[in-house]
Design a protein around this motif. Structure first.
Motif, PDB file in Angstrom:
ATOM      1  N   LEU A  89       0.822  -1.152  -0.114  1.00 16.58           N
ATOM      2  CA  LEU A  89      -0.046  -0.086  -0.124  1.00 16.58           C
ATOM      3  C   LEU A  89       0.975   1.253  -0.295  1.00 16.58           C
ATOM      4  O   LEU A  89       0.567   2.218  -0.720  1.00 16.58           O
ATOM      5  CB  LEU A  89      -0.780  -0.164   1.244  1.00 16.58           C
ATOM      6  N   LEU A  93       0.891   4.235  -3.006  1.00 15.83           N
ATOM      7  CA  LEU A  93       0.094   5.501  -2.358  1.00 15.83           C
ATOM      8  C   LEU A  93       1.363   6.478  -2.688  1.00 15.83           C
ATOM      9  O   LEU A  93       1.240   7.742  -2.807  1.00 15.83           O
ATOM     10  CB  LEU A  93      -0.179   5.430  -1.003  1.00 15.83           C
ATOM     11  N   PRO A  95       3.893   8.957  -4.133  1.00 13.99           N
ATOM     12  CA  PRO A  95       3.818   9.636  -5.499  1.00 13.99           C
ATOM     13  C   PRO A  95       4.639   8.921  -6.487  1.00 13.99           C
ATOM     14  O   PRO A  95       5.864   8.330  -6.070  1.00 13.99           O
ATOM     15  CB  PRO A  95       4.673  11.197  -5.124  1.00 13.99           C
TER      16      PRO A  95
ATOM     17  N   MET B   1      -2.384  12.896  -0.418  1.00 11.79           N
ATOM     18  CA  MET B   1      -1.821  11.990  -1.406  1.00 11.79           C
ATOM     19  C   MET B   1      -0.302  12.517  -1.656  1.00 11.79           C
ATOM     20  O   MET B   1       0.040  12.373  -2.797  1.00 11.79           O
ATOM     21  CB  MET B   1      -2.534  11.967  -2.648  1.00 11.79           C
ATOM     22  N   VAL B   2       0.107  13.495  -0.590  1.00 10.82           N
ATOM     23  CA  VAL B   2       1.077  14.078  -0.921  1.00 10.82           C
ATOM     24  C   VAL B   2       2.344  13.566  -0.187  1.00 10.82           C
ATOM     25  O   VAL B   2       3.529  13.281  -0.939  1.00 10.82           O
ATOM     26  CB  VAL B   2       1.136  15.501  -0.108  1.00 10.82           C
ATOM     27  N   ALA B  58      -4.081  11.067   2.407  1.00 13.05           N
ATOM     28  CA  ALA B  58      -3.165   9.875   2.464  1.00 13.05           C
ATOM     29  C   ALA B  58      -3.490   8.842   1.220  1.00 13.05           C
ATOM     30  O   ALA B  58      -2.681   7.990   0.863  1.00 13.05           O
ATOM     31  CB  ALA B  58      -3.173   8.961   3.831  1.00 13.05           C
ATOM     32  N   GLY B  59      -4.611   9.012   0.861  1.00  8.97           N
ATOM     33  CA  GLY B  59      -5.181   8.081  -0.273  1.00  8.97           C
ATOM     34  C   GLY B  59      -5.764   6.809   0.220  1.00  8.97           C
ATOM     35  O   GLY B  59      -5.900   5.878  -0.609  1.00  8.97           O
ATOM     36  N   LEU B  60      -6.075   6.623   1.528  1.00  6.48           N
ATOM     37  CA  LEU B  60      -6.715   5.455   1.880  1.00  6.48           C
ATOM     38  C   LEU B  60      -8.110   5.331   1.568  1.00  6.48           C
ATOM     39  O   LEU B  60      -8.921   4.471   1.501  1.00  6.48           O
ATOM     40  CB  LEU B  60      -6.454   5.409   3.412  1.00  6.48           C
ATOM     41  N   VAL B  79      -6.448  -1.452  -0.186  1.00  6.46           N
ATOM     42  CA  VAL B  79      -6.737  -0.824   1.018  1.00  6.46           C
ATOM     43  C   VAL B  79      -7.465  -1.919   2.073  1.00  6.46           C
ATOM     44  O   VAL B  79      -7.060  -2.192   3.116  1.00  6.46           O
ATOM     45  CB  VAL B  79      -7.366   0.378   1.103  1.00  6.46           C
TER      46      VAL B  79
END
Lengths: 235, 235
Positions: A89, A93, A95, B1-2, B58-60, B79
């Motif tokens: 994961l 996730l 970049p 998502m950074v 966070a992209g979860l 996830v």
DNA sequence: GGAATGCTTCGGCCCCGACCGTAGCATCGA
DNA sequence: TCGATGCTACGGTCGGGGCCGAAGCATTCC
């Protein structure tokens, strides 16, 4: 192994940078000492000790006492699977630019790598299978053994198991031969003094060499020939 | 998502009781509002909002804005797999005696439930077994596959696997078929695009329906007949 | 025996972050 | 236009826990 073990508790344990580094380091199935783990986690030994105690009481790690060392390893393949899913994961996730280059390195790790001081991956499992098939070694549960024929076989290819089990002329207390569950293959490979002797012999004879100073090893041309003639392995 | 998304960061996100409850609730694949998630997490809406923002950046989680509601759902099957592995580990590490009080609700969960977007529990495992026995699907380790006969079989009962694996006319990158270890049965059930197609088909045809808006599903009378005639299952 | 090494426990510091109350924006229904 | 509802932003409190230094056992080496 006391608390009620909720999802949050498990995740919180893996959610600390120091503990995460420890778990990640132990992903190859090796058993490391507290000091080594403190080093990879970037904390002092006393801090690492606390972390390791928490991971152990929670059941994520198992400890093995050996003299003044305490070897820590993942408690079960299920723990490895949990860490693995976190890694996947994290890689997804991250970049795309900063993603850890996947592929050659991972492939190399699954093909052949060192596991503490012995060989693992497809190579380690293949070697073990060959030894078992030829009747040179036996595995029964958590115990392993080298047969009389196996002793002669190893002597014939230049691996002196007597020397491997003694140090400074005195018999080492180390486990002679034991199976170790392979992380990537999910099947046992040989560990213990025998596994270490095979591994060091392979390095000395130039059968394998390290890749990038990582755990991955590459089989040399000479190694391919030797493995085929001695063990009947075509990796 | 950074951020760079390390293992520790992901685990820390799942390591808070409130966020863990949210993730667990979303494991059935549905999309819920912030208020609903605040309720299940036992916190106020403003606290939940902060948690959801962190999980999303966070992209979860993925958010879908609809009027004055914001629907949150798991961002990807990966996830779900991560949360699933945490659940398994938590269930294993929990002391066998004091596992959460088993009751009618648990019984329903063990009988049939959704696992993200596919079926699990006795129903999910039974379906998988039937498919394997009939040679419609195969499982080998971590990999799964649908046979040619299986494709025809699914088409015959109205499940178009071609449609399930394409999105907007382009082939989805999603894993087509993979086994997923069942939490309660400890045996594999089918996941991936195939598992999702079966599950959605079962809902559409009225074979199953949700219980109490939880992960549990109940097999309808119509479903019993369909499962028996199509798969030979008597749950 | 004494010294060195590996590891743990204890005490105290300090920072991160979870929480809520209040307040401010959007959207929906009259 | 005016509430009502869903959600988010800000500020302040406070408790958990990560960290290290110092000290205490256990083990091994000389």
């Amino acid at each position: 192994m006391v608390s009620t073990a909720t999802i949050a508790e498990i995740a919180a344990l893996a959610g600390d940078p120091a503990r995460a580094a420890m778990l990640n380091t132990l992903m190859d199935g090796r058993a490391l000492t507290a000091t080594e783990l403190a080093s990879v986690a970037g904390v002092t030994p006393q801090t690492a000790s606390g972390h390791l105690a928490r991971l152990t009481t929670a059941g994520l790690l198992a400890v093995e006492k050996q003299g003044r060392h305490r070897y820590h390893r993942l408690a079960s393949p299920m723990v490895a699977q949990m860490v693995e899913s976190l890694s996947q994961l994290a890689a997804t996730l991250a970049p795309p630019g900063r993603r850890v280059a996947t592929g050659p390195r991972d492939l190399a790790l699954r093909t052949a790598r060192t596991c503490y001081d012995h060989l693992a991956g497809r190579l380690g499992v293949a070697l073990t299978d060959a030894l078992l098939d030829a009747g040179h070694a036996e595995i029964d549960g958590d115990a392993g053994a080298v047969t009389d024929g196996g002793l002669a076989f190893f002597a014939g290819i230049g691996i002196d198991l007597e020397r491997a089990t003694t140090r400074n002329g005195r018999r080492s207390s180390r486990v002679f031969c034991r199976p170790c569950l392979d992380w990537s293959e999910r099947r046992p490979h040989l560990a213990g003094a025998v596994g270490a002797a095979i591994c060091s012999h392979a390095f000395e004879q130039g059968w394998i060499r390290r890749v990038d100073g990582s755990r991955a090893v590459a089989v040399t041309r000479k190694g391919e020939q030797a493995l085929r003639s001695a063990f009947g392995i075509a990796l």
